[in-house]
Design an enzyme around this catalytic site. Structure first.
Site, mmCIF file in Angstrom:
data_model
loop_
_atom_site.group_PDB
_atom_site.id
_atom_site.type_symbol
_atom_site.label_atom_id
_atom_site.label_comp_id
_atom_site.label_asym_id
_atom_site.label_seq_id
_atom_site.Cartn_x
_atom_site.Cartn_y
_atom_site.Cartn_z
ATOM 1 N N SER A 9 7.586 12.270 5.298
ATOM 2 C CA SER A 9 8.804 12.444 4.470
ATOM 3 C C SER A 9 9.166 11.200 3.665
ATOM 4 C CB SER A 9 9.985 12.845 5.357
ATOM 5 O OG SER A 9 9.681 14.075 5.982
ATOM 6 N N ARG A 98 -1.930 -5.944 10.715
ATOM 7 C CA ARG A 98 -2.694 -6.567 9.639
ATOM 8 C C ARG A 98 -3.384 -7.875 10.046
ATOM 9 N NH1 ARG A 98 1.981 -5.525 5.169
ATOM 10 N NH2 ARG A 98 1.538 -3.331 4.740
ATOM 11 N N CYS A 128 1.516 -4.223 -0.351
ATOM 12 C CA CYS A 128 1.291 -3.809 -1.741
ATOM 13 C C CYS A 128 1.024 -4.998 -2.668
ATOM 14 C CB CYS A 128 2.478 -3.009 -2.253
ATOM 15 S SG CYS A 128 4.065 -3.672 -1.768
ATOM 16 N N ARG A 233 12.728 -9.362 -6.181
ATOM 17 C CA ARG A 233 13.028 -7.947 -6.402
ATOM 18 C C ARG A 233 13.669 -7.801 -7.784
ATOM 19 N NH1 ARG A 233 10.801 -4.346 -3.386
ATOM 20 N NH2 ARG A 233 11.735 -5.052 -1.439
ATOM 21 N N HIS A 240 4.996 -2.771 -9.288
ATOM 22 C CA HIS A 240 5.152 -4.227 -9.112
ATOM 23 C C HIS A 240 4.412 -4.974 -10.229
ATOM 24 C CE1 HIS A 240 7.005 -3.652 -5.305
ATOM 25 N NE2 HIS A 240 6.040 -4.027 -4.481
HETATM 26 C C1 2RA Z 1 8.400 -4.411 -0.699
HETATM 27 N N1 2RA Z 1 6.103 -5.045 -0.194
HETATM 28 O O1 2RA Z 1 8.045 -4.334 -1.873
HETATM 29 C C2 2RA Z 1 7.387 -4.691 0.395
HETATM 30 C C3 2RA Z 1 7.258 -3.549 1.344
HETATM 31 N N2 2RA Z 1 6.660 -2.431 0.746
HETATM 32 O O2 2RA Z 1 9.571 -4.259 -0.317
#
Ligand code: 2RA
Length: 337
Positions: A9, A98, A128, A233, A240
């Site tokens: 989900s 990992r 990622c 972020r 990304h």
């Molecule tokens: C993120 N790489 O982008 C981390 C977890 N997916 O928040």
């Protein structure tokens, strides 16, 4: 071939279904697992409705050949034995395993043969940001050993899950309407902002996300490469971006670098500044490749090279890479069809 998806989900779980269908993965049966909350939900796969089963410590994995898991590190650790004890190969998207010595960490374009050494029948899917970077830098490593990398990431909301993507959308709406902005999945408002923190801080001032890029890159590349990352972020949905600077043992010409990127598996070179052609997340979300652009020699270091990459975090950054691991293992005879 019986395949299970655990955490179906979630954003990555849903992407597993899309990727398995799109690549016509050679499975005869698909079993979906989720939490008690998502048990009973119905998803359609290849025109068939499949009901989500609650993940439990029972013999549900008895006939499973491959389990694609993306339900968080805690669940992966708790259920690894339940999933693998009857012989299933667990390809795990969480951070749980990992860095375990007896568990390979694999990006099929870079170190596929590591899959052959999986005594616990677990293969770890890298973070990622690491997947995106190593697919690109592998092209340069083949020209000259990479000694040092500095990377800044510009990470999409999707990395924090489907609810984070929904929250960013809502924040944009609230900003436009001049309403108070909802902040819950991120430390601060993300819309119209950028946040220089992904995951928690460690003792050395780097975040766990940044240290993942250090440790995982060295494991995947079997290298002593030094990696310093700053993970940020940004208010983008799914793809990304990364600004990568690297130093090689021998100088690499811009022509050789471009040729290497253009020929590299999993890479698309998108590099024509004169025509304003370079990778951008808005236009590349949902695509499979790692896109590379803005390739240039470092003017401050004759062994330096710098470039820009964009790749979809949920696709190649998670679900696609895991499915490609499964495809490789079938092709290599490590999993019987
Ligand atoms: C993120 N790489 O982008 C981390 C977890 N997916 O928040």
């Amino acid at each position: 071939m019986k395949v299970a998806v655990v955490g179906v989900s979630g954003a990555v779980g849903q992407e597993f279904l899309r990727v398995l269908a799109e690549r016509q993965f050679p499975l005869d049966e698909l079993v979906l697992f989720g939490s008690a909350r998502s048990a009973g939900t119905v998803y359609s796969f290849r025109g068939k409705d499949i009901v989500v089963k609650e993940l439990q410590h029972n013999d549900d994995f008895k006939d499973i050949d491959i389990a694609l898991t993306s339900a968080g590190a805690g669940i992966s650790k708790e259920y690894a034995d339940t999933i693998t004890k009857y012989g299933a190969i667990m390809i795990d998207n969480s951070s749980a395993f990992r860095m375990e010595k007896d568990i390979p960490l694999v990006v099929p374009e870079v170190n596929p043969t590591d899959c052959a050494n999986a005594p616990r029948r677990i293969i770890a899917n890298p973070n990622c940001t690491t997947i995106q970077m190593v697919v690109a830098i592998n092209a340069i490593e083949k020209l000259s050993h990479i000694k040092r990398i500095h990377v800044s990431t510009y990470q999409a909301a999707s990395g924090a899950g489907a609810t984070a993507m929904a929250e960013l959308e809502e924040q944009f709406r609230q900003v436009v309407k001049g309403e108070e902005v909802t902040v819950s999945k991120f430390p601060y408002q993300l819309a119209m902002n950028i946040i220089p923190q992904v995951d928690v801080f460690t003792d050395n001032g780097y975040t766990k996300e940044e240290m993942k890029m250090y440790h995982e890159t060295r494991k995947i590349m079997h290298s002593d490469v030094e990696v310093s990352a700053t993970c940020v972020r940004i208010p983008v949905m799914r793809a990304h971006s990364e600004s990568i600077w690297l130093e090689t043992e021998q100088p690499v010409s811009i022509e050789d670098a471009r040729k290497a990127f253009a020929a590299a598996p999993g890479v698309v070179l998108m590099d024509n500044p004169a025509e304003k052609q370079y990778p951008m997340p808005l236009f590349l979300s949902g695509k499979d490749p790692v896109y590379v652009g803005r390739v240039r020699k470092d003017i401050s270091n004759s062994n330096g090279l710098t470039f820009w990459t964009v790749s979809d975090q949920i696709n190649k950054g998670a679900a696609l890479n895991a499915v490609q691991i499964a495809e490789y293992m079938i092709e290599a005879g490590l999993i019987k069809k």
